[in-house]
Design an enzyme around this catalytic site. Structure first.
Site, PDB file in Angstrom:
ATOM      1  N   CYS A 176       3.776  79.652  -4.589  1.00 41.69           N
ATOM      2  CA  CYS A 176       4.248  81.028  -4.610  1.00 41.69           C
ATOM      3  C   CYS A 176       5.210  81.233  -5.774  1.00 41.69           C
ATOM      4  CB  CYS A 176       4.967  81.436  -3.338  1.00 41.69           C
ATOM      5  SG  CYS A 176       4.089  81.063  -1.829  1.00 41.69           S
ATOM      6  N   ARG A 192       1.322  79.643  -9.680  1.00 39.83           N
ATOM      7  CA  ARG A 192       1.944  79.018  -8.507  1.00 39.83           C
ATOM      8  C   ARG A 192       1.265  79.440  -7.201  1.00 39.83           C
ATOM      9  NH1 ARG A 192       6.749  76.776  -9.460  1.00 39.83           N
ATOM     10  NH2 ARG A 192       7.377  76.999  -7.300  1.00 39.83           N
ATOM     11  N   TRP A 252       0.835  82.294  -1.961  1.00 45.12           N
ATOM     12  CA  TRP A 252      -0.261  81.352  -1.692  1.00 45.12           C
ATOM     13  C   TRP A 252      -0.111  81.030  -0.225  1.00 45.12           C
ATOM     14  CZ3 TRP A 252      -0.852  76.184  -0.178  1.00 45.12           C
ATOM     15  CH2 TRP A 252      -2.076  75.577  -0.489  1.00 45.12           C
ATOM     16  N   ASN A 268       9.651  81.451  -0.219  1.00 42.83           N
ATOM     17  CA  ASN A 268       8.677  80.391  -0.472  1.00 42.83           C
ATOM     18  C   ASN A 268       9.037  79.221   0.408  1.00 42.83           C
ATOM     19  OD1 ASN A 268       7.636  81.878  -2.520  1.00 42.83           O
ATOM     20  ND2 ASN A 268       8.441  80.602  -4.170  1.00 42.83           N
ATOM     21  N   GLY A 269       8.043  78.512   0.919  1.00 38.74           N
ATOM     22  CA  GLY A 269       8.321  77.344   1.749  1.00 38.74           C
ATOM     23  C   GLY A 269       7.867  77.590   3.169  1.00 38.74           C
ATOM     24  N   GLU A 297     -10.486  61.184 -12.296  1.00 35.93           N
ATOM     25  CA  GLU A 297      -9.878  62.381 -12.890  1.00 35.93           C
ATOM     26  C   GLU A 297     -10.969  63.321 -13.418  1.00 35.93           C
ATOM     27  OE1 GLU A 297      -7.266  63.974 -12.882  1.00 35.93           O
ATOM     28  OE2 GLU A 297      -7.217  65.202 -14.687  1.00 35.93           O
ATOM     29  N   LYS A 315     -11.476  67.141 -12.131  1.00 35.20           N
ATOM     30  CA  LYS A 315     -11.472  68.319 -13.010  1.00 35.20           C
ATOM     31  C   LYS A 315     -12.703  69.176 -12.742  1.00 35.20           C
ATOM     32  CE  LYS A 315      -8.201  68.604 -14.092  1.00 35.20           C
ATOM     33  NZ  LYS A 315      -7.207  67.616 -13.761  1.00 35.20           N
ATOM     34  N   GLU A 352     -12.466  70.970  -9.360  1.00 33.99           N
ATOM     35  CA  GLU A 352     -11.416  71.983  -9.322  1.00 33.99           C
ATOM     36  C   GLU A 352     -11.853  73.298  -9.948  1.00 33.99           C
ATOM     37  OE1 GLU A 352      -6.990  70.103  -9.566  1.00 33.99           O
ATOM     38  OE2 GLU A 352      -8.228  69.776 -11.326  1.00 33.99           O
ATOM     39  N   HIS A 361     -22.712  49.743  -3.317  1.00 30.68           N
ATOM     40  CA  HIS A 361     -22.378  49.657  -1.890  1.00 30.68           C
ATOM     41  C   HIS A 361     -22.415  51.022  -1.205  1.00 30.68           C
ATOM     42  CE1 HIS A 361     -21.420  45.475  -2.429  1.00 30.68           C
ATOM     43  NE2 HIS A 361     -20.605  45.787  -3.431  1.00 30.68           N
ATOM     44  N   LYS A 380      -0.766  75.473  -8.469  1.00 32.92           N
ATOM     45  CA  LYS A 380      -0.291  74.558  -9.512  1.00 32.92           C
ATOM     46  C   LYS A 380       0.772  73.615  -8.971  1.00 32.92           C
ATOM     47  CE  LYS A 380       0.190  73.310 -13.850  1.00 32.92           C
ATOM     48  NZ  LYS A 380      -0.880  72.382 -14.206  1.00 32.92           N
TER      49      LYS A 380
HETATM   50  C1  G6P Z   1      -1.527  70.344  -7.303  1.00 33.35           C
HETATM   51  C2  G6P Z   1      -2.184  70.734  -8.611  1.00 33.35           C
HETATM   52  C3  G6P Z   1      -2.688  69.497  -9.339  1.00 33.35           C
HETATM   53  C4  G6P Z   1      -1.551  68.508  -9.524  1.00 33.35           C
HETATM   54  C5  G6P Z   1      -0.887  68.155  -8.194  1.00 33.35           C
HETATM   55  C6  G6P Z   1       0.380  67.338  -8.389  1.00 33.35           C
HETATM   56  O1  G6P Z   1      -2.489  69.878  -6.416  1.00 33.35           O
HETATM   57  O2  G6P Z   1      -3.274  71.619  -8.381  1.00 33.35           O
HETATM   58  O3  G6P Z   1      -3.201  69.862 -10.608  1.00 33.35           O
HETATM   59  O4  G6P Z   1      -2.050  67.354 -10.136  1.00 33.35           O
HETATM   60  O5  G6P Z   1      -0.511  69.344  -7.514  1.00 33.35           O
HETATM   61  O6  G6P Z   1       1.314  68.105  -9.083  1.00 33.35           O
HETATM   62  P1  G6P Z   1       2.566  67.525  -9.848  1.00 33.35           P
HETATM   63  O7  G6P Z   1       3.323  68.737 -10.304  1.00 33.35           O
HETATM   64  O8  G6P Z   1       3.338  66.707  -8.854  1.00 33.35           O
HETATM   65  O9  G6P Z   1       2.081  66.690 -10.970  1.00 33.35           O
END
Ligand code: G6P
Length: 604
Positions: A2, A27, A74, A100-101, A477, A481, A484, A500, A599
């Site tokens: 948020c 956010r 969010w 937020n929270g 990774e 990507k 996502e 396996h 994010k």
């Molecule tokens: C969220 C984001 C990811 C990120 C993760 C950890 O899930 O969508 O892209 O890698 O948080 O975030 P940080 O700020 O701790 O690297």
């Protein structure tokens, strides 16, 4: 999670709020709202959907005032609807609350408030705060907020406005808040980009801080009302750095920024001739016999690469775990453990709590962090900033790159300090690290070729990513990507483990991306490629420039520049980022704001 913006000054508040919220949309972005003081009343407009829906509404029904608060949400409690969007108001419309929270005891609080006659209009936990503050209010807003917070517990970044006041009362525990200082105007936001058009002078609030923000100034106190001094920090990030600079998406801009980011991460820290790195850390690696690394999402894969780097170069045992598991499994930690938290935002709650768990048990703590002044940096013994600059695209790219480079530095630092890394080996490795910005620049030239591959396979339902040793995390990774931002299902496996289970999935419809860069395990990876081919799978190999052999086995080859095999993840993740990006663009996805993601995740 948020985004919050608050403003009191001389400008039109809605302009400042909307501009700030736009910069915080990363956010969270399922609904948005503002409350602005207009002729002595707090007027609220809030809408489900993207920020543009709110912007359109404000165009049709402008709110003119110089004092207001705004929010992008969010959802945690309650669906993303108009009533659940923030700000939340009391029945009389006197008080506007943005939160937020999560307020963990909101249910009993809500029951009590309803029994006392309060009428709720949303399903959120946040609304209880508006009613609680109203009950406590007797002319002093800060006092009412303080009293309400003594009854509510959980995580919050809280912003409160009252129709009779020209002040914003804010408080934080866990969720971040930063105050922006201007002349005759002041601001509050959940992150720095919202403030950059107006000021670079900021105060990062700490856990348990409250503040009263007026046009004339800011006073910070603790939750008991005792004044506290907080440093005014000048942020170096400029406005342009937080903008797209002509790229169609932040993500693409951030992918292209990676060579520069690497220079920033490594700059001034590499001393190849002396076979050392200069990290200005107080921690002494000689005190530690093992390392635990905690992180989430993309940062977790950087942690996994870090494990290989530290174990290979410094010969110290490393455990890596996603923070949400680590924090609850009663890990075996002692004072000889160094706990490292890796995080772009420095605010991810699971990572922070994982770190706290290690700290409680006596570990030394190091943060490998991007966001200056963030929560994790304030709780660790030492921080190594990765200097990636503001990352706006929700799918992390340049922060990952910077984390990898930072973990290379950490490995050399530990190995050289402990004497487990020979100077000549360190020299060679640092020499290779120094070349990385140029190599990543060179790797970006493959974009057009990668776009063709993305087009060729864009209709695939699934993708498989394989890699061995230090390239296993790269495979994960790459799959992350793609998932996502394109929403194509993608799975990753250590290449040797494919036989396996996942081998059963292979048919002519399954593209399989194989990290087949030069390494002591190259031949084994080629065998895995052949296993895929023998079952009709379509192989996209990521291979080292000059490897003509691999063309015999793979339908498509993406070449990456040659580097030390322990640095292969740095050059190899670039084509995987571009493959995800081009696939998502091809499918018409919202690259910078993929559905359901946020994010910065500050809830458990
Ligand atoms: C969220 C984001 C990811 C990120 C993760 C950890 O899930 O969508 O892209 O890698 O948080 O975030 P940080 O700020 O701790 O690297």
């Amino acid at each position: 999670m948020c985004g919050i913006v608050g403003y009191v000054g001389f400008r039109e508040a809605t302009d400042v709020l909307l501009e700030g919220l736009r910069r915080l949309e990363y956010r969270g972005y399922d609904s948005a709202g503002v409350a602005v003081k207009v002729n002595g009343h707090l007027e609220v407009i809030k809408k489900a959907g993207k920020l543009q829906v709110l912007a359109d509404e404000l165009k049709a029904h402008p709110l003119s005032g110089k004092f207001g608060v705004g929010h992008t949400r969010w959802a945690t409690h309650g669906a993303p609807t108009d009533p659940n969007a923030h700000p939340h108001m009391t029945e009389q419309g006197d008080i506007a609350v943005i939160h937020n929270g999560i307020i963990e005891n909101y249910l009993p609080l809500k029951e009590g408030l309803i029994a006392r006659g309060h009428i709720f209009t949303s399903e959120t936990d946040s609304e209880v705060l508006a009613h609680l503050i109203e009950e406590k209010y007797q002319g002093n807003l800060a006092e009412a907020v303080r009293m309400a917070l003594s009854e509510a517990y959980g995580a919050y970044a809280l912003v409160v406005a009252h129709k009779d006041k020209e002040e914003i009362v804010v408080a934080r525990t866990v969720s971040p808040l930063v105050i922006g200082l201007g002349g005759g105007e002041n601001f509050v936001a959940s992150d720095v980009p919202a403030l950059l058009p107006y000021t670079r002078k900021v105060i990062f609030l700490h856990d348990g801080d409250m503040a009263v923000i007026t046009r004339e100034g800011v006073t910070v106190s603790d939750l008991a009302g005792n004044p506290v001094e907080r440093e005014v920090v000048t942020v170096e990030w400029d406005l342009e750095a937080a903008e797209k600079s002509g790229y169609p998406h932040y993500m693409l801009k951030e992918i292209y920024e990676q060579p520069r980011v690497l220079e920033n991460t490594l700059g001034g820290r590499l001393h190849q001739e002396e076979a050392t790195v200069e990290l200005n850390l107080k921690l002494d690696p000689r005190q530690y016999h093992k390392v635990h690394i905690v992180a989430c999402g993309t940062a977790y894969y950087a942690a996994w690469v870090g494990k290989y780097l530290i174990e290979s170069l410094a010969r110290i045992p490393v455990e890596v775990e996603v923070a949400s598991e680590y924090r609850y499994r009663d890990p075996v930690v002692d004072s000889k453990t160094l706990a490292i938290a890796i995080s772009q935002s420095g605010e991810t709650i699971d990572t922070l709590e994982g770190l706290r768990e290690a700290k409680r048990k006596g570990a030394g703590t190091l943060g490998v962090i991007n966001a200056k002044g963030s929560s994790i940096t304030r709780e660790v013994d030492d921080t190594l900033y990765i200097h990636a600059g503001p990352e706006i695209g929700v799918a992390s790219t340049k922060a990952y790159m910077a984390m990898l480079a930072a973990m290379g530095l950490v490995a050399v630092w530990m190995g050289r300090s402990k004497g487990t890394l020979k100077p000549e080996v360190a020299q060679e490795f640092l020499g290779e690290m120094r070349k990385l910005p140029r190599l990543v620049e060179e790797g970006l030239e493959a974009r057009a070729h990668i776009a063709k591959i993305a087009e060729k396979y864009h209709q695939a339902q699934d993708y498989l990513f394989l890699g061995r040793h230090i390239q296993a995390p790269t495979a994960y990774e790459g799959a992350l990507k793609l998932k996502e931002i394109s929403y194509i299902h993608a799975e990753a496996y250590p290449a040797g483990e494919m036989k396996h289970g996942p081998i059963a999935l292979i048919d002519e419809r399954l593209p399989v991306v194989v990290l087949a860069t030069e390494s002591p395990f190259y031949e084994k990876t080629i065998s895995n490629i052949q296993e895929v081919r023998a079952r009709g799978g379509r192989v996209i190999a990521v291979a080292t420039k000059g490897d003509n052999e691999v063309k015999r086995f793979a339908q498509d080859v993406i070449y990456v520049p040659k580097t030390h095999h322990l640095l292969a993840p740095v050059v190899s993740v670039v084509p995987l980022q571009l493959l995800a990006y081009e696939t998502a663009v091809f499918l018409g996805r919202d690259v910078d704001q993929p559905r359901n993601l946020a994010k910065s995740v500050t809830v458990e």
